[in-house]
Design a protein around this motif. Structure first.
Motif: not given
Length: 166
Positions: A81, A84, A123, A143
């Motif tokens: 994650r 990416e 984020y 998360e």
């Protein structure tokens, strides 16, 4: 990504590199290098430095912090994650005045940190304020709902302390 601002680049997906870790690592490092090594980014008028050491496999410490997770430095592992989203830290830093980015300061030990939270995508980018310059420290996807609530509270408390409004 839903309704992402036009300044946010697309994800860099592992599958787009044939499932080859080395090819993927080289691709995401090339983006990091373009954004933080080969150019002169700024944050609020101050130069963004880079934590270069310790270098591992010829790549700066900041790069590894942006793509790996783990509390013990030597035992950190890649987080797909984070990988990416390697293209996200610089545009988030450069768009700190966009209402989509919540910005506040906090204290971590003796260091003042700047938090930039792109809440829509959960984020978080962390910068270390070194006075004359700023270091990108880490960036990651938040998360856990309890962690998201904690960040929101920290941001709101910071805003209240700055405005005096309760």
């Amino acid at each position: 990504m839903t309704n992402a601002p036009n300044w946010l680049p697309p994800l860099v997906l592992f599958g787009e590199h044939g499932g080859d870790w080395d090819a993927y690592l080289n691709a995401i490092y090339a983006y990091f290098k373009q954004d933080f090594v080969d150019s002169q980014p700024v944050f609020q008028g101050r130069r963004l430095g880079l934590k270069r050491h310790p270098q591992t496999h010829g790549k700066e410490a900041t790069f590894w912090h942006m793509i790996q997770e783990g509390a013990i430095e030597e035992d950190r592992t890649p987080d797909f994650r984070r990988c990416e989203r390697i293209r996200w830290p610089r545009p988030i830093i450069e768009h700190d005045t966009d209402p989509a980015v919540k910005v506040w300061r906090n204290q971590r030990g003796r260091e003042e940190r700047v938090c930039l939270w792109f809440e829509q995508e959960n984020y978080l980018v962390i910068l270390a304020d070194r006075g004359n310059y700023v270091l990108p420290w880490t960036a990651y996807l938040v998360e856990q709902p309890h962690r998201q609530r904690k960040l929101l509270k920290e941001y709101e408390d910071y805003r209240r302390s700055r405005t005096g409004k309760g």
